[in-house]
Design an enzyme around this catalytic site. Structure first.
Site, short mmCIF file in Angstrom:
data_model
loop_
_atom_site.label_atom_id
_atom_site.label_comp_id
_atom_site.label_asym_id
_atom_site.label_seq_id
_atom_site.Cartn_x
_atom_site.Cartn_y
_atom_site.Cartn_z
N ASP A 79 0.86 -1.18 0.00
CA ASP A 79 0.00 0.00 0.00
C ASP A 79 0.90 1.24 0.00
O ASP A 79 2.09 1.16 0.35
CB ASP A 79 -0.88 -0.05 1.26
CG ASP A 79 -1.68 1.22 1.48
OD1 ASP A 79 -2.30 1.70 0.52
OD2 ASP A 79 -1.65 1.73 2.62
N ASP A 81 -0.31 5.06 0.88
CA ASP A 81 -0.62 6.09 1.88
C ASP A 81 -0.52 5.54 3.30
O ASP A 81 -1.12 4.50 3.61
CB ASP A 81 -2.03 6.64 1.64
CG ASP A 81 -2.13 7.37 0.31
OD1 ASP A 81 -1.73 8.53 0.26
OD2 ASP A 81 -2.57 6.75 -0.68
N GLU A 88 -1.45 10.75 3.91
CA GLU A 88 -2.54 10.35 3.01
C GLU A 88 -2.62 11.43 1.95
O GLU A 88 -2.92 12.60 2.26
CB GLU A 88 -3.87 10.24 3.77
CG GLU A 88 -3.91 9.17 4.83
CD GLU A 88 -4.16 7.77 4.26
OE1 GLU A 88 -4.72 7.67 3.14
OE2 GLU A 88 -3.78 6.79 4.94
N ARG A 124 -14.72 12.57 -1.23
CA ARG A 124 -13.54 13.40 -0.96
C ARG A 124 -12.98 14.04 -2.23
O ARG A 124 -12.62 15.22 -2.23
CB ARG A 124 -12.46 12.56 -0.28
CG ARG A 124 -12.78 12.23 1.18
CD ARG A 124 -11.75 11.28 1.75
NE ARG A 124 -11.85 9.95 1.15
CZ ARG A 124 -10.91 9.01 1.26
NH1 ARG A 124 -9.80 9.25 1.92
NH2 ARG A 124 -11.09 7.83 0.69
N ASN A 239 -9.10 -1.26 3.54
CA ASN A 239 -9.11 -1.69 2.14
C ASN A 239 -7.88 -2.54 1.79
O ASN A 239 -7.77 -3.05 0.68
CB ASN A 239 -9.23 -0.49 1.19
CG ASN A 239 -8.02 0.42 1.23
OD1 ASN A 239 -7.41 0.60 2.28
ND2 ASN A 239 -7.68 1.02 0.10
#
Length: 287
Positions: A79, A81, A88, A124, A239
């Site tokens: 991943d 972030d 992020e 967002r 996620n």
């Protein structure tokens, strides 16, 4: 056979803690991978009280149990972030748009599994509408910093023949640069749509989320002719749970509590080099 791995902040792993745990668990001879930072010892069977032992040393070190067989992996799936970088990206873009606090709250809830990832991302990104495209380069330059240990992790695994992939629910404008800086072989992420030099407030479909990370694991291992068990995955958010659960080693790195609760391997004290220690690499072997 298993390996009991103990990892702490550099210089803080007490040899007496390692010895007492080894004696209490009936383990074999302890080996130091990095003095004062990472040690391990073999164990014939998984202890029934692993969680209790973990809790007892949680303020001092990360205690993990790793199978001996196939320990060194042939692929890294990471991943981005709050994993390979300390921020992020969408939160940093939101700061530039003047909606930082609102977006940070949504991000935190989404990463903790409280919100649907796709819906939260769409909401967002809509708040970034009309930001100039040039803000991406500005954020990369001024606001983004690499997570400690990332370059050593990627370089060491590549030196041993492993394939490295950065896979993110964030944006290609960031993963491309981070992959270049850290040395990843490949990167996958979402694409921010831009029109006339400004962000449209939309992201290209399909949106890459939890399922896309699992798909990356499936597709790339098949392409390389290896199995999912040959991969090590690392992430911090809800996620990431799909790929963390499917990979041979799935590591929750400084992860949200709800994510840690579902992962066998957890790193809270170490940096990204902890993934090398978990695979049995000594510090002297780092590239």
């Amino acid at each position: 056979m298993f390996i009991v791995s103990l990892i702490a902040r550099p210089g803080s792993l007490d040899p007496s803690l390692v010895s007492s745990l080894r004696n209490a668990m009936g383990g074999g001879e302890a080996v130091w991978l990095a003095q004062g930072e990472a040690a391990e010892f073999p164990l014939d069977a998984a202890p029934a009280n692993l969680e209790e032992l973990r809790g007892a040393v949680a303020d001092q070190a990360d205690l993990n149990l790793v199978p001996v067989e196939g320990r060194r992996k042939k692929m890294l799936l990471a991943d981005m972030d709050s994993t390979m970088i300390q921020q992020e990206c969408i939160d940093e873009l939101a700061e530039e748009a003047g909606v930082g606090d609102h977006v940070r709250d949504i991000t935190a809830r989404a990463m903790n599994g409280e919100l649907d990832f796709e819906g939260a991302l769409t909401e967002r990104v809509a708040l970034l509408r009309d930001l100039p495209e040039t803000v991406i380069a500005k954020v990369l330059e001024d606001r983004i910093s690499l997570m400690p240990g990332g370059r050593a992790l990627v370089a060491t695994m590549k030196a041993q023949g492993a394939y490295t992939v950065l896979v993110s629910g964030g944006f290609t404008a960031f993963t491309a640069r981070v992959a270049e800086l850290v040395g990843f072989d490949e990167n996958r992420a979402n694409t921010l749509l831009i029109d006339g030099g400004r962000l449209t407030g939309e992201v290209a479909r399909p949106i890459l989320g939890r399922a896309a990370k699992v798909q990356a694991l499936e597709e790339i291992t098949a392409r390389l002719g290896i199995t999912e068990a040959d991969a090590i995955a690392v992430g911090d958010g809800a996620n990431d749970l799909g790929m963390l659960g499917r990979a041979g080693l799935g590591v929750a790195l400084h992860a949200k509590p709800s994510v840690q609760a579902e992962c066998d391997l957890r790193v809270n004290h170490g940096d990204l080099t902890a993934l090398l220690y978990l695979q049995g690499y000594a510090k002297g072997e780092f590239a």
